[in-house]
Every structure is written in structure tokens, then in C-alpha cells.
Scaffold this motif. Structure first.
Motif, short mmCIF file in Angstrom:
data_model
loop_
_atom_site.label_atom_id
_atom_site.label_comp_id
_atom_site.label_asym_id
_atom_site.label_seq_id
_atom_site.Cartn_x
_atom_site.Cartn_y
_atom_site.Cartn_z
N LEU A 66 18.07 -33.16 17.86
CA LEU A 66 18.69 -33.62 19.10
C LEU A 66 19.57 -34.84 18.88
N LYS A 67 19.08 -35.81 18.11
CA LYS A 67 19.85 -37.04 17.93
C LYS A 67 21.03 -36.85 16.98
N GLY A 68 21.05 -35.71 16.30
CA GLY A 68 22.21 -35.40 15.47
C GLY A 68 23.39 -34.89 16.26
N ASP A 69 23.19 -34.69 17.57
CA ASP A 69 24.27 -34.21 18.44
C ASP A 69 24.65 -35.33 19.40
N ALA A 70 25.84 -35.90 19.22
CA ALA A 70 26.29 -37.02 20.04
C ALA A 70 26.49 -36.64 21.50
#
Length: 289
Positions: A66-70
Motif C-alpha cells: 500500500l505505501k508503495g503506491d503514492a
């Protein structure tokens, strides 16, 4: 197991949220994760994912994804000890899907007189009737019942048994459900008794199990599971159906429709209808001769 119950919440566009859950569905290390995806704010185009990992590794993999997607905002929260299942069920409204009315014990006094009423208590099994996949299956079944009848019905991955119970209560002579999870089988049989429905549920790991084959071939097969097993079951479901029989498939995202449809059309099925509920899809396919 994680030391405390964890809930992971992500907000973003439909494309961003659907891309993440599609990634999770393809990851065998996340096959045990429970999650939901829904449209939270239609005017702003905001969608929401709620995920409930049970191990530290699942937490790490989900958060990294999730946090890899801005385009997504993500929060991780600890859940205090509580009977979350009972609390969530008590807040669920009844569901109307065509002729079917699905409700819990807390809505006993709100049952209409002119509907096929399905009292479903989930326990530890999936399928209260509120999820978009289950609603899609019931709507598809309701439309089919307006022009044809199904003597023998199989529900693959039955969960609470709501779909097989719906078949039994609308005239199917055989309404058999299977699940690989023994507690779900117990709960489904309890729900059948609660509804005075002649549906039965068995613990079986595949459609080649004698308990399944012995009742077939079937006029209709429900499979409300996930996209990868739906693809893998395309030939077994074809074998389980009579020529001209119907498969109602769900548990897949709209983004997975093409993959699942291709698996079945390659086996001689014809796509008759798609039903969309939130991010989810239900497919109605008819087997050729």
C-alpha cells in the motif's frame, strides 16, 4: 500470529485500490487475508480498503504494497479486544436482492411477507448476504428463476450456505453445498435447519469428491470464491454441469472479469450476463453442448 488484532485502512481512487487487491489476490502468501473494498465517497471518487491480517508477515507485505503506491493514503490501527463479529453483524441492515431478503437475528421483526426470506447467522463463515459478491449471485439467480427452474444445484465454497439455501427455498430438489473449511460446513448446515430448507453441506476439497459427483450432474453451479480458483475450476465445473447448465461465478473483481471469462469460454461456455456491485463482479455463463 500478530500480538494484537490489526486493521489496515487505505483510501484512494478506484483504479489504485483495485490494483492493490488484485496484487494481493495473486500473492500466495496473502491468500488467508480478509479484506473488503468499497466506494466510500461517490462524489469525490474515493474508494476504501479494509484489510485484517493475522500474522506479522501479512502486516508487512500489505503495508509495503500500500505505501508503495503514492496514490493511496494508508493507516494501521490496533483493534481492542472485542467480539467484533457480533458487533459488526448487529449493525448490518437486511439485504433485498430480487425476491430474496437476507437478514440476521437482530432484524427478525423486519421481515416482509412477499419475499423469500433467508435468516443467516455468519458465525465464523463468509457470506451473510451483504457482500457485493453474494448479492450479485442472488440477483443473477432471481433473474434466471423468472424463466427457468433448476432441479439440482451445487454451491462450491458455500460459506454460510446462503446460496444453496436460496435454491432449496425456491424449489430445487437437490441443493448441495461444499466447503474446504469444516466449521463453515457446520454453520451452513445449522443455517439450513434454521431456515427449514432442504439444503445439505459437505466437507469436500474438490468437485471430484464422491459426495459431490454422486448428486450430479447439476443444472446450476454457484461458485462465489476468488478469481484464481475460479479459473482452476473451469473444467471441473463444466464436468459437473449438464449441457445447457448455468454457472454463476463471483468473488472476482471487475478487473478480473476478462481472465475468468476467458477460462470458461475456452471450455465452451457462453457469457450471458455480468452484474456489478461496488468493485465486484458476478458472471452468468451457460455451458454449451
Amino acid at each position: 500470529m500478530s500480538e494484537s488484532a490489526i486493521q489496515i485502512i487505505a483510501h484512494g481512487s478506484r483504479d489504485a485500490t483495485e490494483a492493490r487487491v488484485a496484487e494481493w489476490d495473486a500473492d500466495p502468501m496473502l491468500e488467508g487475508v480478509t479484506y473488503s473494498i468499497l466506494e466510500e465517497d461517490e462524489d469525490r471518487g474515493i474508494w476504501r480498503i479494509d484489510a485484517f491480517p493475522t500474522t506479522a508477515d501479512e502486516v508487512e507485505r500489505l503495508v509495503t504494497s500500500l505505501k508503495g503506491d503514492a496514490a493511496l493514503t494508508t493507516t494501521v490501527e490496533d483493534l481492542a479486544d472485542a467480539d467484533w463479529l457480533a458487533m459488526s453483524l448487529s449493525g448490518l441492515p437486511p439485504v433485498r436482492a430480487g425476491r430474496f431478503f437476507v437478514y440476521g437475528a437482530h432484524d427478525q421483526g423486519r421481515v416482509p411477507l412477499n419475499t423469500v426470506n433467508l435468516k443467516i447467522d455468519a458465525g465464523a463463515a463468509f457470506g451473510t448476504g451483504h457482500h457485493g459478491t453474494t448479492v450479485g449471485c442472488l440477483i443473477a439467480f432471481d433473474e434466471l428463476l423468472k424463466r427457468e427452474r433448476f432441479e439440482r444445484v451445487l454451491d462450491v465454497g458455500a460459506g454460510t450456505g446462503v446460496l444453496a439455501i436460496a435454491a432449496a427455498k425456491t424449489g430445487s430438489r437437490v441443493a448441495l453445498g461444499t466447503d474446504i473449511d469444516a466449521p463453515s460446513v457446520r454453520i451452513a448446515n445449522e443455517n439450513a435447519a434454521l431456515n427449514q430448507a432442504k439444503a445439505s453441506f459437505v466437507h469436500a476439497s474438490g468437485l471430484n469428491d464422491q459426495k459431490v459427483r454422486g448428486q450430479g450432474p447439476y443444472d446450476l453451479v454457484f461458485a462465489n470464491i476468488l478469481a484464481p480458483p475460479l479459473v482452476a475450476l473451469s473444467q471441473p465445473i463444466r464436468t459437473a454441469l449438464l449441457p445447457g447448465g448455468v454457472a454463476i461465478l463471483s468473488g472476482l473483481l471487475r478487473t478480473q472479469e476478462r481472465r475468468v471469462t476467458a477460462a470458461y469460454t475456452s471450455k465452451g461456455f457462453r457469457l450471458e450476463r455480468r452484474i456489478h456491485r461496488d468493485a465486484w463482479s458476478a458472471l452468468v455463463l451457460r455451458r454449451g453442448g
